[in-house]
Design a protein around this motif. Sequence first.
Motif, short mmCIF file in Angstrom:
data_model
loop_
_atom_site.label_atom_id
_atom_site.label_comp_id
_atom_site.label_asym_id
_atom_site.label_seq_id
_atom_site.Cartn_x
_atom_site.Cartn_y
_atom_site.Cartn_z
N UNK A 1 7.72 13.35 -1.09
CA UNK A 1 8.04 14.58 -0.37
C UNK A 1 6.90 15.00 0.57
N UNK A 2 5.66 14.77 0.16
CA UNK A 2 4.53 15.08 1.04
C UNK A 2 4.61 14.25 2.31
N UNK A 3 4.94 12.97 2.16
CA UNK A 3 5.04 12.09 3.32
C UNK A 3 6.21 12.48 4.21
N UNK B 1 -2.71 8.49 6.37
CA UNK B 1 -3.47 7.43 7.04
C UNK B 1 -2.74 6.09 7.02
N UNK B 2 -1.65 6.00 6.26
CA UNK B 2 -0.95 4.74 6.17
C UNK B 2 -0.19 4.47 7.46
N UNK B 3 -0.06 3.21 7.84
CA UNK B 3 0.62 2.87 9.10
C UNK B 3 2.07 3.34 9.11
N UNK C 1 0.81 -1.23 0.00
CA UNK C 1 0.00 0.00 0.00
C UNK C 1 0.84 1.27 0.00
N UNK C 2 1.95 1.24 0.71
CA UNK C 2 2.85 2.39 0.74
C UNK C 2 3.49 2.61 -0.63
N UNK D 1 -4.09 17.33 -2.32
CA UNK D 1 -4.52 17.23 -0.92
C UNK D 1 -5.13 15.87 -0.63
N UNK D 2 -5.82 15.30 -1.62
CA UNK D 2 -6.44 13.99 -1.41
C UNK D 2 -5.38 12.92 -1.19
#
Length: 295
Positions: free
Chosen positions: A258-260, A288-290, A243-244, A280-281
Amino acid sequence: MPAASASLAPFQGLWIPLVTPFKDGAVDHPALAALTTTLARQGVSGFVACGSTGEAAALDEAEQLAVLDTVLGAAQGLPVVMGLSGYHMGHTAEWVTALAQHPLAGLLVPPPHYIRPSQQGLLHWFRTLADASAVPLIVYDIPYRTGATLTTDTLLALAEHPRIRAIKDCGGDTAKTQALIADGRLAVLAGEDAQMFSTLAWGGHGAIAASAHWHAPHFVELVDLLRVGNLPEARRVWQTLRPWVEACFAEPNPAPLKAALAHAGWMRNELRAPMVAASSALTQRLQTLPGLSPR
């Protein structure tokens, strides 16, 4: 996984193609140094400076050399590969020669973009740059960026050159990937993060994976498990990472990454035009990812 010869040994395991942090339009060298040092302590095999993930096309030559110096100084002795690109034969060869002044493990070199030369032209391009280089070349096979497709026969011919030692495989051709692994003269590094598992399971030597900026120890574990053939455990780790990986490439790289990293406090969420920040979405989805929390 077959044992690598001494000439292929440096290009194995998990390599990180580093992002280039920016602050108010300039390279943020403290952030880059801190990121590199942290990753160096997490079991990675080496770094790529000024690759496509590093927005190298938006950096001038002085900025690229400054980025390289920062990475070399923070890499804790791990090997560093420098990315380069171009389409002017003479200028690119001069840049290769200039880079010989730096203690590099290799150069990551794509075909000349936009021109789309013949296979004979591609052979000339890589052989000329390899002749000019003081260090080994990693061929960057990425036709969706360059417009040039390297055939299996061309890559096998390039493998005859003593300073062409590896390939970053983004070609999207599984038959070619497996043929290169079977041939054994080039270290095959998965360049598409989503293809890491399959490439390594087939016997590839490693990966150059942008998504491994985060969860790097888990990516290292995945590579190690596949190297020893522990497929059940490798599948378990890969399923937690998928998922990541998918989120990291839901929009053009390196915007999601970069956002993460900005959310985690490592740098500002800043890119150079024409690259723009992640939507933004997607930014909310990433958060929300672990495992993604501010440091």
